[in-house]
Every structure is written in structure tokens, then in C-alpha cells.
Design a protein around this motif. Structure first.
Motif, PDB file in Angstrom:
ATOM      1  N   THR A  49       0.857  -1.193   0.000  1.00 33.28           N
ATOM      2  CA  THR A  49       0.000   0.000   0.000  1.00 33.28           C
ATOM      3  C   THR A  49       0.895   1.246   0.000  1.00 33.28           C
ATOM      4  O   THR A  49       2.034   1.216   0.464  1.00 33.28           O
ATOM      5  N   GLY A  50       0.358   2.306  -0.576  1.00 32.72           N
ATOM      6  CA  GLY A  50       1.164   3.515  -0.739  1.00 32.72           C
ATOM      7  C   GLY A  50       2.249   3.307  -1.782  1.00 32.72           C
ATOM      8  O   GLY A  50       3.315   3.920  -1.738  1.00 32.72           O
ATOM      9  N   ALA A  51       1.961   2.428  -2.760  1.00 29.82           N
ATOM     10  CA  ALA A  51       2.981   2.039  -3.749  1.00 29.82           C
ATOM     11  C   ALA A  51       3.189   3.097  -4.835  1.00 29.82           C
ATOM     12  O   ALA A  51       4.031   2.928  -5.706  1.00 29.82           O
ATOM     13  N   GLY A  52       2.445   4.177  -4.757  1.00 27.40           N
ATOM     14  CA  GLY A  52       2.561   5.197  -5.814  1.00 27.40           C
ATOM     15  C   GLY A  52       3.734   6.134  -5.627  1.00 27.40           C
ATOM     16  O   GLY A  52       4.075   6.885  -6.554  1.00 27.40           O
ATOM     17  N   SER A  53       4.357   6.131  -4.461  1.00 25.59           N
ATOM     18  CA  SER A  53       5.368   7.156  -4.191  1.00 25.59           C
ATOM     19  C   SER A  53       6.382   6.662  -3.170  1.00 25.59           C
ATOM     20  O   SER A  53       6.125   5.696  -2.429  1.00 25.59           O
ATOM     21  N   GLY A  54       7.511   7.312  -3.129  1.00 25.18           N
ATOM     22  CA  GLY A  54       8.478   7.157  -2.050  1.00 25.18           C
ATOM     23  C   GLY A  54       8.855   5.718  -1.731  1.00 25.18           C
ATOM     24  O   GLY A  54       9.203   4.929  -2.613  1.00 25.18           O
ATOM     25  N   MET A  55       8.754   5.386  -0.449  1.00 29.96           N
ATOM     26  CA  MET A  55       9.167   4.050  -0.008  1.00 29.96           C
ATOM     27  C   MET A  55       8.322   2.964  -0.670  1.00 29.96           C
ATOM     28  O   MET A  55       8.836   1.924  -1.062  1.00 29.96           O
TER      29      MET A  55
END
Ligand code: ADP
Length: 247
Positions: free
Chosen positions: A11-17
Motif C-alpha cells: 500500500t502507498g505504492a505510488g510514491s516514495g518508499m
């Protein structure tokens, strides 16, 4: 290719870490579900993986919505037939604010996105993870263990993430391992949102004995290690990727 035939949700795979973690699992053979509230960003990460001959699926979800999280797990299993690793990584920052000025709305939002999300993910993933001896990873923060000026909600959400990790590791053993990663200041778009009058990005870097910020790739390396068979005796830990920061 140690994750060949494994399915990983980030999850949150669109940016950063999250982006770095998704790409790293894909480079090691995993089919990766790139989940993010920002569907364009999730799609970009998924497309990059496909361009490198990997398997990926972008999904638009809000990790604080029970319905969205359930859909994420259902769609993953429908698409790839299994689930092996769930990385609860999406998160939001807090603008440094004295505790007496933090609104209830902001408090609730930060706790929901940064902490409730992991409960929801695990709740729906567990029946599938149990099938093959799965792994849960939770992105916490060094702020889980060391206070920060003006970050009451953020620090509480990340501290909760570490405690939840330990609880779930205990509760879900021996079939599922659960570990957290505690990154120090990491060079992602979120970092500038933490910087304020009291603390510049350069100031954060000065507190890190190894002399640099963490890179998303440092966090991705920790994630693939903790999810790998090399870490088969490690559960309930909060791995600090902190360059030696001791305050
Ligand atoms: P970092 O990588 O340092 O955690 P970023 O801001 O670069 O910070 O990445 C966080 C990711 O989490 C972003 O892609 C953002 O869209 C995503 N995100 C934030 N809130 C949610 C949410 N409620 N549901 C799903 N993804 C979210």
C-alpha cells in the motif's frame, strides 16, 4: 528471484518508499499489487514493473476504508490466486502542531490512515496468508520510539504500529510472521512536509551518524529481507533503518 510465484501487496505504492518496495519485490520475481489512493501514481509504479517484464496490478484504495481494503484483498486473490506478503506502508504526515491545537478530525485521520489501516489489512489478509505461511510488514517510523516536537498524532500512530506488530506476531504465530520497519528521515516527497521552522531537512540529516538520509531503496532492502526465508526466525521485531540515530 526468491519471490517467484509469490504475490505481494504494497500500500502507498505510488510514491516514495512504497514505490521502491513494490519495484524491489517485483525485481525478485513477485507479482505486486500496487495499491494507493492516488490511482495515477499506483498505475505509474505498476507500469514500470510491467516494462521490466514483471507482474503487477494497480489498485485505487483508501487504506482507512474497510470496504476498500476488503476489495483490495479480494481482487488480489482473484487476479493472482494467492497472497503471500502484505506490506501496510501507506501513510500520511502531520504538520508539526502543539498538542492543544491538534483538531479531532486531524487526529482521527492520521490514526486511521497510519494505524487502523494495518488492522484492516491484516483482518482481511489473514485467511489467505495462512494458506502458505505468509508475512505481514508494517511501515512504522523511528518516531514510534523517539518523540518529535509537535507530532503527537503521528508519533502515536507509529508507536501503535509497532505495538500492533508485536501483538499480531504473537497472535498469528506460527503460521504468519509480522514485522515492522522503522525508517529514519527518508528522502521521499513526505519528508519536506515534516520540515518546519524548527527542523530543516539538513538538520535532520545532521542527527544521523551515518551522515545521510535514508533512501527508499534502504527501506525496500529491509522489506525484502524481512519477507524472505532468511528471516524465517524473525517475527514481532521493529527493525530500525536509522543510520545509527540514537536520539
Ligand atoms: P513515504 O514514502 O515517505 O511514506 P510518500 O508521501 O512519498 O511518503 O508516500 C505515501 C504514499 O501513501 C503516497 O503514494 C500516498 O498517495 C499514499 N497514501 C496516503 N494516504 C493514503 C490512503 N488513505 N490510502 C492509500 N494510500 C494512501
Amino acid at each position: 528471484m526468491e519471490f517467484l510465484e509469490k504475490t505481494v501487496i504494497v500500500t502507498g505504492a505510488g510514491s516514495g518508499m512504497g514505490q521502491a518496495i513494490a519495484e524491489k519485490f517485483a525485481s525478485k520475481g513477485a507479482a505486486v499489487v500496487c495499491a494507493d489512493i492516488d490511482v495515477d501514481a499506483a498505475t505509474e509504479t505498476a507500469e514500470k514493473i510491467k516494462l521490466d517484464d514483471g507482474l503487477s496490478l494497480p489498485l485505487e484504495i483508501d487504506v482507512s476504508s474497510e470496504n476498500d481494503v476488503k476489495t483490495m484483498i479480494d481482487r488480489t486473490v482473484a487476479e493472482f490466486g494467492s497472497l503471500d506478503v502484505l506490506h501496510n506502508n501507506a501513510g500520511i504526515p502531520q504538520e508539526a502542531t502543539p498538542v492543544e491545537d491538534v483538531s479531532e478530525t486531524e487526529w482521527d485521520q492520521i490514526i486511521s490512515v497510519n494505524l487502523k489501516s494495518a488492522f484492516l489489512g491484516v483482518k482481511y489478509a489473514v485467511p489467505h496468508l495462512r494458506d502458505g505461511g505468509g508475512v505481514v510488514l508494517n511501515t512504522a517510523s523511528t518516531a514510534a520510539i523517539r518523540p518529535r516536537t509537535g507530532l503527537s498524532a503521528y508519533v502515536a500512530s507509529k508507536g501503535g504500529m509497532v505495538t500492533l506488530t508485536k501483538q499480531l506476531a504473537y497472535e498469528l504465530a506460527p503460521s504468519i510472521r509480522v514485522n515492522a520497519i522503522c525508517p529514519v528521515a527518508t528522502d521521499t516527497p513526505m519528508l519536506s512536509k515534516f520540515a518546519g521552522e524548527d527542523l530543516s531537512v539538513a538538520g535532520m540529516q545532521d542527527t544521523i551518524p551515518l551522515g545521510r538520509l535514508a533512501e527508499p531503496s534502504d527501506i525496500a532492502a529491509a522489506a525484502t529481507f524481512l519477507a524472505s526465508d532468511d528471516a524465517e526466525m524473525i517475527t514481532g521485531t521493529a527493525l530500525e533503518v536509522d543510520g545509527g540515530r540514537d536520539i
